[in-house]
Design a protein around this motif. Structure first.
Motif, short mmCIF file in Angstrom:
data_model
loop_
_atom_site.label_atom_id
_atom_site.label_comp_id
_atom_site.label_asym_id
_atom_site.label_seq_id
_atom_site.Cartn_x
_atom_site.Cartn_y
_atom_site.Cartn_z
N UNK A 75 68.02 84.38 29.87
CA UNK A 75 66.89 85.10 30.47
C UNK A 75 66.57 84.39 31.77
N UNK A 76 66.05 85.11 32.72
CA UNK A 76 65.89 84.48 34.03
C UNK A 76 64.42 84.27 34.40
N UNK A 77 63.55 84.35 33.44
CA UNK A 77 62.14 84.12 33.75
C UNK A 77 61.48 85.36 34.31
N UNK A 78 60.20 85.21 34.69
CA UNK A 78 59.42 86.33 35.20
C UNK A 78 59.03 86.06 36.63
N UNK A 79 59.19 87.07 37.48
CA UNK A 79 58.82 86.91 38.88
C UNK A 79 57.30 86.86 39.02
N UNK A 80 56.82 85.95 39.87
CA UNK A 80 55.38 85.85 40.07
C UNK A 80 54.88 87.03 40.89
N UNK A 86 62.84 88.74 36.08
CA UNK A 86 63.71 88.58 37.24
C UNK A 86 65.02 89.35 37.02
N UNK A 87 65.50 89.35 35.77
CA UNK A 87 66.77 90.03 35.47
C UNK A 87 66.69 91.51 35.84
N UNK A 88 65.55 92.16 35.53
CA UNK A 88 65.38 93.58 35.86
C UNK A 88 65.44 93.81 37.36
#
Lengths: 314, 541
Positions: A75-80, A86-88
């Motif tokens: 998983x690449x975390x969540x964009x602030x 982030x993946x989406x």
């Protein structure tokens, strides 16, 4: 086998190093992600709320470590900035950048190689001179200027292509091609010019080599000398340049994307830096480092195919 | 990463291209712009009548005008929305897009007046502490549910933090209690008198218990939210069930295209791929040629050079006044804004007709001798060094800084310009006030409290570091004053005080120019950034 392990280890180390440096630089840069998103008209309460959603109350180092943990599990975390995984976001943006890279690479090769050969064969003639001046221009002219020029000619005057935007391939393949053609051309022109110049110079160098003289005295036809012998030997430096060009375009092209309002990676990279969106930036940096290392690897492999004398040592 | 340099190159290129275009077209400019003119009325460029077309009623499609039903308006927007939830968004651009989706109890009118929208009427109690709103009946949200007082209760409780969570807006801090005696009546009780409260009611009313506003916003406005593709577009569709038949939209669809490059937006408009470009530069407008209307007017922005009032030598009022005398605003307006701006004297734009104190722009007429005299009195006869920090992404402010630095030289002040990135500016200058002087434009609001409140000592983001007890008292009084005229008078006094104290150098209100296809009619200019697409339509052949 050891060669591959070595390459893999190098890839891993490069990526890690780049990531740590990015993180450290971000600690020094001033800027509060929540304030950047909301701007000067933000209400104090809104700011507090957004900071909470972004998880900014946790120390930066802790957030970074949890990003590393997420990334290692895929998983690449969540964009602030976008408050989405982030993946989406990457999934939306990658097709644009990859299509753009493939198209511009195609244009570079289709136009660059034949012209390079042509110009080398007609060395000293007026037409070759004219072409060299053009390539000189092609190298010197910045791509954003080219982009505007292309829009003015092909979109505003002749209305052949849309001036901006991206049409996804699955919606309309022709539309996608149309929307990407001009940006790809703007990206390709400097590359075309470089390829022509490199190819011409190496071909001319080769033509003075002993083996060419031998081939000629043996009575081989000029065509056969050019395509079977000289071209093959001249491709190595061209390949190096093309490799660099691909890595460059796959990393996203900020200026051209901006001018054509394309939702590619270059744009995203700038946004992630501007909004201090560390998870997004880290992922992009990881991607770019990965691309560069991979392309280098492929180029190495191709060297070997073109010139079997080259050994991938150690 | 290497390509970062390119963003600088883009700016340079934009400058180069525009300068090319300029030299090509000759510099005839828009000469006769009355620099002292305070009229907030929009002036229409080139082709004429876009300023006064918005009055025709949408129903009479047949006889009178060639009004066409339907159509799509594609609008170029420079920035991405910050958040689709109206309560979590603060960006002006986002507000101007989503304002078409959401309606509040009131809407902002063309002359800063409050126009009843979801509220039919309202009453204020004599002590000024209770506001009773009668809601319009038959209003439907985009999800089909009907508007009742419960929705208003839910919305305002969220904003004021009465739902047990953190409040979302400080404008609702005075709200003590919300009562809903019946389905169409809302009574709001305040803890203390708050004259700014009425204007706060332009905020969106959202349907009760719907928590997905950030993903799929639902309001009661003339347009429904259709989709948002980050980096590409935000699409709105006509709301066929809009409650106000007189103001019902004609246009089927509005597409906001995200186009970061202003030059591309102009080219796209020229080629017909875009129908409207809000905020077009004067150079861009010159490129357009026939077939387009350009509407411009004051945008209710205050462009100023903020001076850090606590940093030596700027803490001396005489030094600040000297700087004010040294700066020639007319020159800045003529060069940087090419004449498209209105000179200011305090932190209020003439677009705020009711609250604007006239004459302050004449307080510091350009006077080098006076400036030198004041500097001498302050003990800086030989001038001093000054750093002007400007956000590099605003070429307009950077250009202004360059002109000012040159003008300050004449009185012996050695100004150096430091360009920093926007994010750093927000942190260093705006949040932490670590700067000497900076140039920025502050967007106007409907209510003067939000405009002048920035100078209150207790205001968290008072980056001027201006602190004046008399000013604080005036603002405090104005907040409590329910009488509109008395309140306006207090704000005028506050403006005069800012000018006398030379809290900053107030430069101009740069005009906002909106360019659109000349078949697109009905555009109205507001004192806030607002695009009312419900009033717009295409003219038939």
């Amino acid at each position: 086998m050891r060669f591959y392990i070595r390459k893999l280890a190098a890839l891993f180390l490069t990526v890690l190093l780049v990531s740590v440096i990015t993180f450290l630089v971000f600690q020094v840069l001033p800027g509060d992600p929540a304030q950047i998103v909301l701007g000067v008209d933000a209400d104090a309460h809104q700011l507090a709320e957004l900071r909470k959603t972004m998880g900014l109350e946790r120390p930066a180092a802790e957030r970074y470590l949890s990003w590393i943990k997420d990334t290692s599990t895929g998983e690449l975390g969540t964009s602030l900035r976008y408050q989405r995984p982030v993946a989406d976001i990457l999934q939306e943006r990658l097709p644009v950048t990859i299509s753009l890279a493939i198209l511009s690479l195609g244009l570079t090769l289709i136009i660059g190689l034949p012209l390079g050969i042509y110009i080398a064969r007609r060395d000293g003639k007026i037409s070759a001179l004219f072409l060299s001046v053009l390539t000189q221009l092609g190298v010197a002219v910045p791509s954003f200027w080219l982009a505007f020029l292309l829009i003015l000619i092909f979109s505003v005057t002749f209305r052949l292509f849309p001036t901006y935007g991206y049409v996804p391939w699955h919606e309309s393949p022709l539309g996608a091609l149309k929307s990407l053609f001009l940006p790809a051309l703007a990206l390709a022109i400097p590359g075309i010019a470089v390829v022509i110049r490199y190819l011409r110079n190496t071909l001319l160098d080769q033509s003075r080599m002993d083996y060419v003289r031998t081939a000629r005295s043996k009575g081989l036809r000029e065509r056969s000398i050019m395509y079977r012998h000289m071209l093959r030997n001249s491709l190595i430096p061209v390949l190096t340049i093309v490799g660099l060009l691909i890595a460059d375009t796959l990393g996203g092209s900020i200026v051209v994307e901006n001018v054509f309002a394309l939702p590619g990676l270059g744009n995203l990279l700038i946004t992630s830096i501007g909004t201090r969106d560390l998870p997004l930036l880290q992922t992009l940096v990881l991607y770019i480092a990965f691309i560069v290392v991979c392309i280098n690897f492929i180029v190495d492999m191709l060297y070997k195919i073109i010139d079997p004398r080259i050994r991938l040592k150690r | 990463m290497l390509k970062l340099r390119n963003s600088f190159v883009t700016v340079l290129a934009a400058l180069m291209i525009t300068s090319l275009v300029l030299s090509g077209c000759g510099t005839n400019g828009t000469g006769g712009n009355s620099s002292g003119g305070n009229s907030a009325a929009p002036t229409t460029g080139s082709k004429g009548n876009a300023g006064n077309t918005g009055n025709a009623k949408p129903q009479d499609t047949g006889a009178s005008s060639g009004k066409q039903a339907g159509g799509t308006i594609r609008v170029a927007m420079a920035t991405e929305p910050d958040n689709l939830d109206p309560y979590l968004s603060a960006a002006t651009d986002t507000g101007s897009m989503m304002d078409n989706v959401f309606d509040g109890l009131f809407e902002a009118g063309e002359n800063s007046e409050l126009v009843p929208a979801l509220a039919e009427s309202y009453q204020v109690s004599e002590d000024g502490l209770a506001y009773t709103f009668k809601l319009r009946q038959g209003v439907k949200f985009h999800n089909g549910s009907g508007l009742t007082s419960k929705d208003v209760d839910y919305s305002y409780a969220k904003l004021a933090g009465l739902n047990g969570k953190e409040p979302l807006s400080s404008k609702f801090a005075a709200v003590e209690k919300i009562e809903t005696p019946d389905d169409y009546t809302v009574v709001i009780k305040l803890k203390e008198k708050d004259a700014a409260f009425l204007a706060a009611n332009i905020i969106a009313i959202v349907p009760k218990d719907y928590e997905e506003q950030s993903v799929k916003p639902i309001g009661a406005g003339p347009f429904k939210f259709a989709s948002y593709t980050p980096g590409q577009q935000l699409v709105l569709e006509k709301n066929d069930d809009f409650y106000d038949k007189d103001k019902a939209p004609t246009i089927d669809r509005v597409e906001f295209k995200i186009m970061p490059d202003p030059n591309s937006a102009v080219l796209a408009l020229k080629s017909g791929d875009i129908d409207m470009v809000p905020g077009i530069s004067s150079q861009g407008a010159l490129q357009l040629g026939d077939g387009f209307d350009i509407v411009s007017g004051p945008q209710n922005m205050v462009q100023l050079m903020a001076l850090n009032n606590t940093v030596k030598p700027l803490n001396d009022v005489k030094v600040r006044q000297a700087i004010n005398y040294a700066v020639d605003k007319d020159v800045i307006i003529q060069t940087v804004a090419e004449g498209n701006g209105v000179k200011l004297g305090s932190n209020m734009s003439p677009a705020m007709k009711m609250y604007y104190q006239e004459g302050l722009e004449k307080r510091y007429e350009h006077n080098v001798e006076e400036a030198k005299k004041l500097l001498k009195e302050a003990g800086y006869e030989n001038g001093f060094k000054l750093t002007i920090t400007v956000p590099s992404n605003y070429p307009f402010h950077v250009d202004t800084a360059q002109v000012i630095a040159e003008q300050l030289k004449a009185v012996g002040i050695q100004a150096t310009i430091k360009q920093i990135e926007w994010s750093s500016w927000l942190e260093d200058v705006y949040t932490n006030a670590k700067y000497e002087a900076t140039i920025i434009g502050l967007t106007g609001k409907l209510d003067p409290q939000e405009v002048l409140g920035r100078y209150e000592t207790k205001y968290a983001k008072n980056f001027f570091k201006f602190s004046n007890s008399e000013f604080d008292a005036l603002i405090g009084q104005a907040r409590q004053e329910i009488d509109v005229n008395k309140r306006a008078e207090l704000y005028k006094q506050a403006q005069t005080l800012l000018t006398d104290q030379a809290a900053a150098v107030y430069i101009m209100d740069p005009s906002r120019s909106v360019a659109m296809k000349n078949t697109l009619k009905g555009f109205k200019m507001y004192p806030v950034q607002k695009y009312d697409f419900a009033a717009m339509y295409y003219e038939g052949k």
